[in-house]
Design an enzyme around this catalytic site. Structure first.
Site, mmCIF file in Angstrom:
data_model
loop_
_atom_site.group_PDB
_atom_site.id
_atom_site.type_symbol
_atom_site.label_atom_id
_atom_site.label_comp_id
_atom_site.label_asym_id
_atom_site.label_seq_id
_atom_site.Cartn_x
_atom_site.Cartn_y
_atom_site.Cartn_z
ATOM 1 C CD GLU A 249 -23.983 -5.055 18.264
ATOM 2 O OE1 GLU A 249 -23.744 -6.272 18.129
ATOM 3 O OE2 GLU A 249 -24.135 -4.288 17.298
ATOM 4 C CD GLU A 361 -21.365 -1.908 15.569
ATOM 5 O OE1 GLU A 361 -22.013 -2.667 14.808
ATOM 6 O OE2 GLU A 361 -20.591 -2.314 16.439
#
Length: 426
Positions: A249, A361
């Site tokens: 991320e 995710e």
């Protein structure tokens, strides 16, 4: 997005703060390997000029067999020769008619087809915990999952474990050797899990930062992260069941800055003659729903087309949650169809540009709306397996306690979400 919450560790008396798992909060929103006998049809866009998925078939000099006519390549790092093979072959320069990488150990890799997802698994959290205590104390601030715990997920039908860990613990000083104890923990887990036939996705869970300094800054130049990946790729280049995830991320930086870092890291990995699949995230917490949006700067969908993998073996990794702002902090899901809706634009981008994607995710609490949303999302991924390679639930791991998204079994009892995932693990 930040998904921090207290947790209980059986080996620790006090409550501790977990490292944040990630996510992709958007301020614009309101509310394993496949065997050599795989016979699926080749994806037309999966060529050496776009985003192929190549999985190791045989080591240097070894014989191999494919079912039907398949594309196989021979080489290492960024040097390859391809050949259309029917039936049997041998991983030699004589068979391929050329030695593409003289003087180094080479492998043969099979271009993967479509129709069946390659990877379905779970993130096993723990080694990234305690981000407020870096490097921290092992067993108090953070923990690696046990290799034995993976057996539960394997028996459920999963074939991939995503392993979050912290860069600072593995390499306490930039451009210097890895910490021996941390490296031993990492390699011990990876080697034990891959020996059972599972795939491990390595996940430096750092949000494109090192001790808070962003990659591409004067404090953490791209060359420093390239050094990290060169060392890590060297450790695992002989293990085809290891996927190299560049970063968890990236966020709060120009997308162009992240692209520059990602390209430097890809070059470093291939310079180590590592042929492993590499997962590449985008900026803005790599949210699927925001891939083409510009609230964070130039969209990922524009900038990330400039990715350059000399080894031509990359997959784009995105994350996607189902709550109002896609942050993964709520027990509520927007609707039963929100997951599939939020993946649609990214899926179109993959198909239009000849790339492949992985849902690295996603997660949700257990309630009727969320259960339906998860099911619809996974059906969507399955139905678009020409561009999707798989998924990993967030999360499992030993220290979650009562975390609402956890699927770690409690005293051997399945968490409710496992029944939602089960039909997609057959």
């Amino acid at each position: 997005m930040r998904r921090c919450m207290p947790l209980v560790a059986a080996s620790v008396a006090a409550l501790m703060l977990a490292g944040c798992g990630g996510g992709d909060g958007d301020p614009s929103l309101s509310t394993a390997s496949v065997s050599a006998t795989d016979t699926t049809t080749l994806k037309p866009a999966a060529t050496s000029t776009t985003s192929s998925v190549w999985l190791t078939l045989a080591k240097d000099s070894a014989a191999f067999t494919v079912s039907g006519t398949r594309t196989v390549r021979y080489g290492a790092g960024s040097a390859w020769v391809e050949k259309s093979v029917s039936g049997s072959g041998r991983c030699t320069s004589t068979f391929f008619g050329k030695d593409p990488a003289a003087g180094v150990a080479k492998v043969c890799q099979l271009l993967q087809g479509t129709g069946t997802l390659l990877w379905r698994g779970v993130s096993l959290a723990g080694a990234e915990f305690g981000e407020g205590s870096l490097p921290g104390t092992y067993g108090s601030n953070y923990i690696y999952p046990s290799a034995d715990s993976v057996t539960y997920y394997k028996n459920k039908g999963m074939n991939l474990v995503r392993l979050p860990f912290r860069w600072e613990r593995l390499q306490p000083t930039l451009n210097q050797v890895f910490d021996a104890n941390e490296l031993s923990r990492l390699t011990g887990f990876v080697n034990a899990v891959t020996a059972t036939g599972q795939t491990v996705l390595l996940d430096p869970h750092n949000y494109a930062r090192y001790y808070g300094n962003v990659i591409g800054s004067s404090a953490v130049p791209n060359s420093a992260y390239a050094d990290f990946w060169r060392r890590l790729a060297t450790q695992f280049k002989s293990n085809p069941r290891v996927i190299l995830g560049l970063m968890n991320e990236p966020n709060s930086m120009p997308t162009e800055q992240w692209l520059s870092g990602a390209n430097a890291e890809l070059a470093a990995i291939r310079s180590a003659n590592a042929s492993n699949v590499v997962f590449v995230p985008g900026n803005a917490w790599t949210g699927a729903h925001s891939w083409n949006q510009n609230w964070y700067g130039t969209p990922n969908g524009t900038v990330m087309k400039g990715i350059n993998d000399p080894g031509h073996n990359l997959v784009f990794e995105v994350h996607q949650y189902l709550d109002g702002d896609s942050s993964g902090q709520s027990a509520n899901c927007v609707s039963a169809t929100i997951g599939a809706q939020r993946l649609q634009d990214f899926t179109t981008w993959l198909r239009s540009n000849g790339y492949r994607g992985f849902l690295g995710e996603f997660g949700a609490a257990s309630n009727d709306t969320c259960n339906q949303a998860v099911s619809n999302m996974l059906t969507f991924v399955k139905n678009n397996a020409d561009v999707w390679t798989g998924w990993a639930w967030w999360a499992g791991g030993p220290w979650w306690g009562g975390y609402m998204y956890s699927i770690e079994p409690s005293n051997g009892v399945d968490k409710p979400q496992m029944s939602v995932l089960a039909p997609y693990l057959k």
